[in-house]
Every structure is written in structure tokens, then in C-alpha cells.
Design an enzyme around this catalytic site. Structure first.
Site, PDB file in Angstrom:
ATOM      1  N   TYR A   9      26.792  79.296  46.750  1.00  0.00           N
ATOM      2  CA  TYR A   9      27.316  80.650  46.646  1.00  0.00           C
ATOM      3  C   TYR A   9      27.508  81.208  48.047  1.00  0.00           C
ATOM      4  O   TYR A   9      26.563  81.633  48.706  1.00  0.00           O
ATOM      5  CB  TYR A   9      26.389  81.537  45.828  1.00  0.00           C
ATOM      6  CG  TYR A   9      26.121  81.040  44.423  1.00  0.00           C
ATOM      7  CD1 TYR A   9      26.966  80.124  43.800  1.00  0.00           C
ATOM      8  CD2 TYR A   9      25.024  81.489  43.709  1.00  0.00           C
ATOM      9  CE1 TYR A   9      26.714  79.670  42.517  1.00  0.00           C
ATOM     10  CE2 TYR A   9      24.762  81.049  42.419  1.00  0.00           C
ATOM     11  CZ  TYR A   9      25.613  80.143  41.829  1.00  0.00           C
ATOM     12  OH  TYR A   9      25.348  79.688  40.559  1.00  0.00           O
TER      13      TYR A   9
ATOM     14  N   SER B 217      26.237  83.017  31.952  1.00  0.00           N
ATOM     15  CA  SER B 217      27.367  83.678  31.274  1.00  0.00           C
ATOM     16  C   SER B 217      27.027  84.025  29.824  1.00  0.00           C
ATOM     17  O   SER B 217      27.816  83.763  28.908  1.00  0.00           O
ATOM     18  CB  SER B 217      28.621  82.804  31.325  1.00  0.00           C
ATOM     19  OG  SER B 217      29.059  82.619  32.649  1.00  0.00           O
ATOM     20  N   PRO B 218      25.866  84.641  29.580  1.00  0.00           N
ATOM     21  CA  PRO B 218      25.497  84.971  28.199  1.00  0.00           C
ATOM     22  C   PRO B 218      26.402  86.052  27.600  1.00  0.00           C
ATOM     23  O   PRO B 218      26.421  86.234  26.383  1.00  0.00           O
ATOM     24  CB  PRO B 218      24.053  85.473  28.335  1.00  0.00           C
ATOM     25  CG  PRO B 218      23.995  86.042  29.719  1.00  0.00           C
ATOM     26  CD  PRO B 218      24.850  85.123  30.541  1.00  0.00           C
TER      27      PRO B 218
ATOM     28  N   PHE C 291      33.494  89.196  28.761  1.00  0.00           N
ATOM     29  CA  PHE C 291      34.310  89.436  27.569  1.00  0.00           C
ATOM     30  C   PHE C 291      33.492  90.026  26.423  1.00  0.00           C
ATOM     31  O   PHE C 291      33.975  90.907  25.687  1.00  0.00           O
ATOM     32  CB  PHE C 291      34.990  88.143  27.116  1.00  0.00           C
ATOM     33  CG  PHE C 291      35.979  88.352  26.010  1.00  0.00           C
ATOM     34  CD1 PHE C 291      37.250  88.840  26.284  1.00  0.00           C
ATOM     35  CD2 PHE C 291      35.646  88.089  24.685  1.00  0.00           C
ATOM     36  CE1 PHE C 291      38.167  89.061  25.258  1.00  0.00           C
ATOM     37  CE2 PHE C 291      36.552  88.298  23.658  1.00  0.00           C
ATOM     38  CZ  PHE C 291      37.818  88.787  23.948  1.00  0.00           C
TER      39      PHE C 291
END
Length: 329
Positions: free
Chosen positions: A55, A204-205, A210
Site C-alpha cells: 500500500y 470488502s465486507p 456498493f
């Protein structure tokens, strides 16, 4: 904050905060705000934080280290190795590299940038098909014996790789994408983890934003937003997948909870050894997400959400084709 136990007795808070989005580029323009958020999260009781040498590369680890200076004993830091990062320049060369010499160099760099003498959880970021998993696990086992690493983790690994690694050095956690719109881990991965006593840290739970209900078919992404390249975020796919958000919203109305809180509460209800990993740049979103710990879904809620996999199949792949080839190895 509620605690959970991953594999090998690693105890952490039931939710984890990831710092990936704070350091996609070498420059972090809102760095002071991000450090303040990380410190505030720790003040509010969270103790499990996630970063990686990739990162930035590197700048994210430096920021995380600065955020927790003076309170290192109150937090558990997970970081990762495994991408082909030039250990002299920090250049990300685009491929994977889990050769023993690379791992040993990477851990020294991470320790220095984090300002610590140990890493709580050290993940292999992606499986390297050119290096036997037994060899990778053996190097991490040495690092654990040396006191530089406390627990071993894998990321996006397939069941066979998990078993091979675990036979050499017991694995504490698998970090992989898992949410109401990424259900594939239920087929083979979750049963494997349960059999071996390995915890799961789903990233990304909230479906890269979205499932929060703030994105629709008309949402425009910036040129630097990675979601522009994800098939699942094509306008047509977003329109088709909106019904899953509508379901989250309907369940949330029964509990006075947001779609994001319901999505996290569903994951928390799946297994006691699942610790969802979310990311945010805003304190109000952090506070909203940890509010999921107070959302207690009913058996009917859970059944309805579980059945969405068949009733509301998700349209679009979660990664572009090239990236999909690197997962599940």
C-alpha cells in the site's frame, strides 16, 4: 468492544479497520486526518488494524506506525508480504514474489516502517505459484521463532494452499473477499477453515461501498478509482445488483439499521471466528460500521439474506480477469 478469537488463539476485536484506501499512491494528502482516525478508532476500543507493504508501497505502513506510536501494546497490527516490491526503492514491479530472501527482507522493512519489533499477524498477500507453499510457511515459522512475527496469515489462497501452509506453520487467519455479494468462499474455503481451526478476516465486507446503498447505476467514478475497472461496477451490473441493496435496506428498517450495518451484522452472524475488515476515511462512517455490533438479526432475517445468493445472483466479476487469475491459488 466485543472480542473474537481467530485461529491459534489470536484474540482481536470483532471488527477490524483497514488502511488500504489511505495509501493507494505514495502521497497521502489527508494523512493527518487518517492518523487521527486510526487513533480515534483505538480510543473507541478497536484493537485490530490492517496494512501492507504494497500500500503505497510503503507509505501506508509508515502512517500506521506513526498513528500507533506510544500505544503499540494496545493494538494488533496485521501487514503483508508477497508482491514483488523492490526492497531498495519501493518500486512495485507488478508481479508476486515470495522467495525466502524477499520475505526476510520485506519483514525487516515492515518492522522499521511500523516502528515496532514484532508484527502481530503477517499475511502472504497473494500465493506465489513459483514458490512452494511449504517453503513460504517455513520462512514465516522461522520469523515466529525469532519473535519478529506472532501469527501467520494467508490472503486469497485456495484450499489446497491453505492446507499445505497449515501443515508446516499453523495459520491463524485467511483474509479473503467475502460478503453478501461475494459468496464463493462458502463452497470450499469456509468448510476448510472450520475443519482446520483457522479464522477468517473478510475484506470488502461492504462490497467496495456498493452494499452501503450510496452507489447506483448513475454514480460516476473518478479516473483513479479502481472500481472503474471492476466488471461488477459497470453501470448495467450496478443496476441489476441494486435489488440486493434493496433487501439490505428492507431488513435494516426492521432494526433501525443502515444497509452497511446489516451487511456487517450478517457476516458477524455467520461464524464466531469471522472478523470483518472494513475501510473508511470518515469518523462518522467508522461509528456507523461499529454500530453493526448492536444489530441482532433474527433467524428469519438471516434466512432471507442467505437465500439471496440464489434468489438474487450477482452480476459481474469481482475483479478484472487478470486479477482473478491471482486468487484461489
Amino acid at each position: 468492544m466485543e472480542k473474537r478469537i481467530l485461529g491459534q488463539g489470536l484474540e482481536v476485536t470483532a471488527l477490524s479497520l483497514g488502511a488500504m484506501g489511505y495509501g493507494k499512491s505514495r502521497d497521502i494528502p489527508d494523512r493527518p486526518d487518517m492518523i487521527a482516525l486510526l487513533r480515534k478508532a483505538a480510543d473507541l476500543g478497536m484493537d485490530f488494524f490492517d496494512t501492507a507493504e504494497a500500500y503505497g508501497p510503503w507509505t501506508n505502513e509508515v502512517m500506521v506506525g506513526e498513528a500507533f506510536r506510544g500505544i503499540r501494546d494496545k493494538v494488533k497490527i496485521a501487514t503483508k508480504f508477497g508482491w514483488d516490491i523492490d526492497q531498495d526503492t519501493g518500486e512495485h514491479r507488478g508481479s508476486v514474489n515470495s522467495k525466502p530472501a524477499q520475505i526476510r527482507s520485506a519483514v525487516e522493512g515492515s518492522l522499521k516502517r511500523l516502528g515496532t519489533d514484532y508484527i502481530d499477524l503477517y499475511y502472504q498477500h497473494r500465493v506465489d505459484p513459483d514458490v512452494p507453499m511449504e517453503e513460504v510457511a517455513g520462512v514465516v515459522k522461522d520469523l515466529i521463532q525469532q519473535g519478529k512475527v506472532r501469527f501467520f496469515g494467508l490472503s486469497e489462497a485456495g484450499a489446497n494452499s491453505i492446507r499445505r501452509a497449515h501443515a508446516v506453520q499453523p495459520v491463524a487467519a485467511l483474509q479473503s473477499e467475502y460478503s453478501l455479494w461475494t459468496r464463493e468462499p462458502e463452497d470450499e474455503i469456509i468448510p476448510t477453515l472450520e475443519e482446520l481451526g483457522i479464522g477468517m478476516v473478510p475484506f470488502s465486507p461492504l462490497g467496495k461501498g456498493f452494499l452501503t446503498g450510496t452507489i447506483d447505476a448513475d454514480t460516476k467514478f473518478s479516473d483513479t478509482d479502481m472500481r472503474r475497472t471492476v466488471p461488477r461496477f459497470a453501470s448495467q451490473a450496478r443496476d441489476a445488483n441494486q435489488r440486493l441493496v434493496d433487501l439490505l435496506r428492507n431488513v435494516g428498517e426492521r432494526h433501525r439499521a443502515s444497509p452497511a450495518q446489516v451487511a456487517l451484522a450478517w457476516l458477524l452472524a455467520r461464524k464466531t471466528w469471522i472478523v470483518p475488515l472494513f475501510g473508511t476515511r470518515k469518523l462518522e462512517r467508522f461509528e456507523e460500521n461499529i454500530g453493526a455490533l448492536s444489530v441482532h438479526l433474527t433467524a428469519d432475517d438471516i434466512r432471507e439474506l442467505n437465500e439471496s445468493r440464489v434468489a438474487m445472483p450477482v452480476e459481474g466479476s469481482r475483479y478484472p480477469e487478470e486479477q482473478m487469475r491471482r486468487v484461489g491459488l
